[in-house]
Motif scaffolding. Structure first.
Motif, short mmCIF file in Angstrom:
data_model
loop_
_atom_site.label_atom_id
_atom_site.label_comp_id
_atom_site.label_asym_id
_atom_site.label_seq_id
_atom_site.Cartn_x
_atom_site.Cartn_y
_atom_site.Cartn_z
N ILE A 264 1.04 -1.15 -0.03
CA ILE A 264 0.03 0.05 -0.06
C ILE A 264 0.91 1.29 -0.05
CG2 ILE A 264 -1.81 1.42 1.18
CD1 ILE A 264 -2.61 -1.54 0.24
N ALA A 265 1.01 2.19 -1.14
CA ALA A 265 1.64 3.04 -1.14
C ALA A 265 1.33 4.20 -0.14
CB ALA A 265 1.61 3.78 -2.49
N LEU B 258 3.81 -5.67 -6.08
CA LEU B 258 5.03 -5.60 -6.55
C LEU B 258 5.65 -6.56 -7.49
CD1 LEU B 258 6.68 -4.21 -3.13
CD2 LEU B 258 6.25 -2.86 -5.22
N PHE B 259 5.35 -7.98 -6.78
CA PHE B 259 5.76 -9.28 -7.51
C PHE B 259 4.43 -9.95 -8.16
CE2 PHE B 259 9.08 -8.26 -4.47
CZ PHE B 259 10.20 -8.20 -5.38
N PRO B 260 4.43 -10.35 -9.17
CA PRO B 260 2.94 -10.83 -9.53
C PRO B 260 2.82 -12.11 -8.87
CG PRO B 260 4.77 -11.34 -11.42
CD PRO B 260 5.27 -10.27 -10.25
N GLY C 16 1.27 -16.56 7.46
CA GLY C 16 1.37 -15.10 7.22
C GLY C 16 1.63 -14.43 5.85
N GLU C 17 0.96 -13.33 5.86
CA GLU C 17 1.06 -12.56 4.52
C GLU C 17 1.42 -11.20 4.76
OE1 GLU C 17 -2.04 -13.71 1.24
OE2 GLU C 17 -2.67 -11.74 1.75
N ILE C 18 2.79 -10.80 4.59
CA ILE C 18 3.26 -9.72 5.00
C ILE C 18 3.29 -8.46 4.05
CG2 ILE C 18 4.98 -8.49 6.43
CD1 ILE C 18 4.04 -10.91 7.74
N PRO C 19 2.74 -7.42 3.86
CA PRO C 19 2.58 -6.50 2.87
C PRO C 19 4.20 -5.76 3.12
CG PRO C 19 0.85 -6.01 4.50
CD PRO C 19 1.65 -7.12 5.24
N PHE C 20 4.53 -5.40 1.72
CA PHE C 20 5.64 -4.36 1.76
C PHE C 20 5.30 -3.05 2.14
CE2 PHE C 20 8.92 -1.81 0.34
CZ PHE C 20 10.28 -2.73 0.19
N HIS C 21 6.28 -2.81 3.08
CA HIS C 21 5.94 -1.06 3.62
C HIS C 21 7.54 -0.78 3.88
CE1 HIS C 21 5.41 2.56 5.71
NE2 HIS C 21 3.89 2.40 5.56
N THR D 258 -0.12 -2.48 10.16
CA THR D 258 -0.63 -3.91 9.56
C THR D 258 0.60 -4.71 9.33
OG1 THR D 258 -1.89 -2.40 7.80
CG2 THR D 258 -1.78 -4.63 7.33
N GLU D 259 1.61 -4.30 9.12
CA GLU D 259 2.82 -5.40 8.86
C GLU D 259 3.14 -5.96 10.46
OE1 GLU D 259 3.04 -2.12 7.83
OE2 GLU D 259 2.25 -2.59 5.89
#
Lengths: 265, 265
Positions: free
Chosen positions: B192-193, B202-204, B221-226, B247-248
Motif C-alpha cells: 500500500i503506497a 510488486l511481484f506478480p 502469514g502474508e506480510i505487505p511490503f512497507h 498492518t505489517e
C-alpha cells in the motif's frame, strides 16, 4: 597456493567471442538475473550477443526468456545449439535438468560443466557473451575466471546497507582476480507508484554511492522498481522488449551504451 | 548412505529450551532475516525467546537488532553470554567476525560452529529458540537438524513463481528430514503506497497458494511490503517494536499466535 601452480593456466578464449561479461551479486533477490537479461537484450539491438545462465543452483533465464521446456539439439559438429530468443543465443543448465531439481556440483564436476557451457556450445560469432552467475562469491565465479578471460564484471545490488555488505564481497573477489569492474547497477533504486506517481523509497539509501566513489567504481545504472519489470521476468517477455520506452528499459539501454564504450568491438 | 549410519545420532535437545524453530528460504532477498527477527520479537511479548543467527555467510541479525559491534563475554561456567535486545537473547556469527569478512566453513568445522552456538551459549530457560538459516538447502540446514530436535520449520518466500521454484526445494528438504512444517510466510505480498494508499502488486501472484493447498501446508502469514519494514531492519529497530500497531506488525503478532497454538509451552 604454491608459486608453481597458476590457477588460470587452463584459461583460453572462446574463438569468435570478443568479450565475456560476468554479472554477479553479493546476495540473492536483488534482481541479478532480471538485470542480466535486460542488459543482454539491450546489447542485442546493435550487437551479436549470447547469454549464459551459469546460476546452476537456481537457473531462472529459461523462464525469464519465455524458453521453459525447450529441447536442446546437437549439430553435425557435435556442438550443442543454443536456444535463440529475441535474436539472442541462450544457454542454461535449466535446459538440461528439471526446473525444481537441485544441482550440487563441486570441484572437477563443476569445472567440467562450466567448460562445456563455454566450449561445447555453438556460440558462433559474438560481440558479447553475458554470463549470469549465482549470487555470492563461490566456486562458479572462480571456475569461470579460471576458464576464460573475462573482459569485465558488473555487480548488481539494491540500495540499502545490508545489501552493501555483500556487494563489497563480490567487488573484492573481482579485484583479487584482476578482472576489470565495468560498474555497479543499483536495482530497485526507488519506485514511482504506477497510478498515483508517488515516489517511494522501497529500500533506504545507504552508503553505496560513497563506497563506489571511494573505490572509483562507476555506478553504470540506477533501475527504478516497476511491477512490469518483475511481471516481464515472470511472463518471459523482458521489459526491454515489452516496454522499450519505459524509464526502466531506457536505463538498460544506457547501460548497454556504457558497455559498448568500455568494451568496443 | 549406509543403514549402519544414522545421520541424527548426535542429535540432543538443549536443556531448558522447549522448542527450536527453523526459519529458512529457498532463495536470498525474500526478507527471511527481517521475518525471523519480527516473529521472534512478536513471540517475546508473551514468551521467553532467543534468536540464533545461523546465516554464517551473511549474518544480518546484529544490524537488524541494533547490536553491531557488541562484545561477547564468557561467564564463570565458561558459557558465552548472549546479547540481549528488546528482551530477547541473541547470538550471531556476526558477533565473532567482522561484518564483511567471508566465512567459509564446511563439514566438521561447520558442525563444530553450529554445535557451539547451540551448546556453549548460555541460553537459559527458553520457550522458543528461533534459528535464522542461510538461504537454500545446504550444509547448515542439515547440520542443525543433525544436532538438535527441530519442533517446526517456517519457510519464507515472495509471491512470484520464480521464487516458488526455490521455496519448493526448501519444503522438500524439511519433509525429507521429517521436520514438521509450521507454515509458509508470503513476504512482500503486496504494497500500500504510504501517501496515496494505492495498492501495488510488486511481484506478480504466482501459484504459491495452489501449491501450499495441494501440500496441506498453511500459509501462516502474508506480510505487505512497507518501506518502514526495511528501514526498521536497517536502523536496528524492527517494526514490531517501532510500529506495533501497523498492518505489517499485526501480521507478525498473528504469526506468533499461530506458533503458540501449534507449539504450546
Amino acid at each position: 597456493m604454491s608459486h608453481s601452480h597458476n590457477p588460470f593456466e587452463k584459461q583460453a578464449p572462446i574463438p569468435n567471442v570478443k568479450h565475456i561479461i560476468a554479472v554477479s551479486s553479493g546476495k540473492g533477490g536483488v534482481g541479478k538475473s532480471t538485470v542480466a537479461t535486460n542488459i543482454t537484450l539491450a546489447l542485442s539491438k546493435k550487437n551479436k550477443v549470447g547469454l549464459l545462465d551459469a546460476d546452476i543452483y537456481g537457473p531462472s533465464i529459461p523462464r525469464m526468456m519465455g524458453a521453459l521446456n525447450q529441447q536442446l539439439s546437437v549439430n553435425q559438429d557435435k556442438k550443442i545449439e543454443p536456444i535463440v530468443r529475441y535474436g539472442m543465443k541462450l544457454m542454461s543448465i535449466g535446459f538440461m535438468v528439471a526446473e525444481n531439481a537441485a544441482v550440487v556440483w563441486r570441484g572437477p564436476m563443476l569445472f567440467k560443466a562450466i567448460d562445456q557451457f563455454l566450449r561445447d556450445v555453438h556460440w558462433g560469432e559474438l560481440d558479447y557473451l553475458v554470463v549470469d552467475l549465482p549470487p555470492g562469491t563461490g566456486d562458479v565465479q572462480l571456475t569461470l575466471a579460471q576458464s576464460v578471460p573475462i573482459s569485465g564484471a558488473i555487480t548488481v545490488t539494491t540500495p540499502q546497507n545490508i545489501a552493501l555488505i555483500d556487494v563489497k564481497k563480490a567487488i573484492d573477489m573481482w579485484e583479487r582476480m584482476n578482472i576489470p569492474l565495468l560498474g555497479t547497477v543499483e536495482n530497485m533504486a526507488y519506485m514511482i507508484a504506477p497510478q498515483s506517481g508517488e515516489r517511494i523509497q522501497l529500500f533506504p539509501k545507504g552508503e553505496l554511492d560513497a563506497y563506489l566513489d571511494s573505490k572509483k567504481i562507476s555506478k553504470i545504472g540506477e533501475i527504478p522498481f516497476h511491477p512490469h519489470v518483475s511481471l516481464g521476468s515472470e511472463a518471459g517477455i523482458p521489459i526491454v522488449e515489452s516496454h522499450a520506452s519505459s524509464t526502466e528499459a531506457q536505463e538498460f539501454f544506457k547501460i548497454a551504451e556504457k558497455i559498448r564504450e568500455k568494451l568496443p568491438v
